[in-house]
Design a protein around this motif. Sequence first.
Motif, PDB file in Angstrom:
ATOM      1  N   PRO A 127      -1.546 -32.034 -17.106  1.00 33.64           N
ATOM      2  CA  PRO A 127      -1.424 -32.109 -15.648  1.00 33.64           C
ATOM      3  C   PRO A 127      -2.515 -32.976 -15.026  1.00 33.64           C
ATOM      4  CG  PRO A 127      -2.338 -29.999 -16.294  1.00 33.64           C
ATOM      5  CD  PRO A 127      -1.980 -30.705 -17.567  1.00 33.64           C
ATOM      6  N   TYR A 147       1.078 -33.336 -11.076  1.00 40.78           N
ATOM      7  CA  TYR A 147       2.086 -33.994 -11.907  1.00 40.78           C
ATOM      8  C   TYR A 147       1.761 -33.754 -13.382  1.00 40.78           C
ATOM      9  CZ  TYR A 147       3.181 -36.539  -7.599  1.00 40.78           C
ATOM     10  OH  TYR A 147       3.517 -36.871  -6.311  1.00 40.78           O
ATOM     11  N   ASP A 148       2.764 -33.903 -14.213  1.00 42.57           N
ATOM     12  CA  ASP A 148       2.581 -33.757 -15.657  1.00 42.57           C
ATOM     13  C   ASP A 148       2.656 -35.124 -16.322  1.00 42.57           C
ATOM     14  OD1 ASP A 148       2.263 -30.973 -15.786  1.00 42.57           O
ATOM     15  OD2 ASP A 148       4.429 -30.675 -15.639  1.00 42.57           O
ATOM     16  N   GLN A 155       3.046 -37.545 -19.399  1.00 40.25           N
ATOM     17  CA  GLN A 155       3.723 -37.510 -20.687  1.00 40.25           C
ATOM     18  C   GLN A 155       2.808 -38.112 -21.752  1.00 40.25           C
ATOM     19  OE1 GLN A 155       6.814 -35.972 -20.783  1.00 40.25           O
ATOM     20  NE2 GLN A 155       6.302 -35.577 -18.641  1.00 40.25           N
ATOM     21  N   THR A 188       2.414 -31.509 -22.178  1.00 40.97           N
ATOM     22  CA  THR A 188       1.993 -32.527 -21.221  1.00 40.97           C
ATOM     23  C   THR A 188       0.585 -32.215 -20.722  1.00 40.97           C
ATOM     24  OG1 THR A 188       3.030 -31.289 -19.421  1.00 40.97           O
ATOM     25  CG2 THR A 188       4.369 -32.993 -20.494  1.00 40.97           C
TER      26      THR A 188
END
Length: 230
Positions: A7, A17-18, A20, A5
Amino acid sequence: YSGLTVPWVDRETGVIYDAQIFVAVLGASNYTYVEATKDQGLRNWVSSHIHTFEFFNGVPSCLVPDNLKSGITTSHRYDPVTNETYQDLANHYSVAIVPARVRAPKDKSKVEVGVQGIQRWLLAPLRHCTFFSVAEINAALAPLLKVYNERPFQQLPGSRASQFETIDKPALKPLPSTRYCFAEWRHAKAGIDYHVAVDKHYYSIPYCYLKEQIDVRVSDRTIECFFKGK
């Protein structure tokens, strides 16, 4: 989706947050599309497919997805159950869904190899960058993806882009005149007042369908009720 992923940082809260990474690969040319999304939820899953078709400027004959819950409700070797919204998307674009078998990576070997290439040539160069939104990630991925698709093959003539123009592009079906409008499917049963409840709102249906199981298609603009497909 890629196992790796990217960040990104929320400017207001500082929370990391990661994002997608969605990857799609055409079967003959290996021409690749990549997109970062906030999550692997149904809405983003469907949106990524729409963006993929528009990136290719055409629609393939079939899709071979992994058994992600957003796409395949129940995996099965012979008779998998497709998510109703995902099937709705497929119907709109006249494309078949043939999900890979569980624990059978060879069924989608093209995208398995494609993910490895994306991780090496697109995600690795961005590993030291700081992003503050998913849009920034996609802006950074776009030029790298162009270079990736135009990179010459090591053991074959041409590149993904040139093979796409020669082989895959002529075989793609044209895009429909309208873009698919995201819609969720629900199930409801009409009460004695022949109304069905959707998000605490009530919609009337013909009285002859009293107490019948009703399929409800909920889009951003409309509520449609179906009984046995009608």
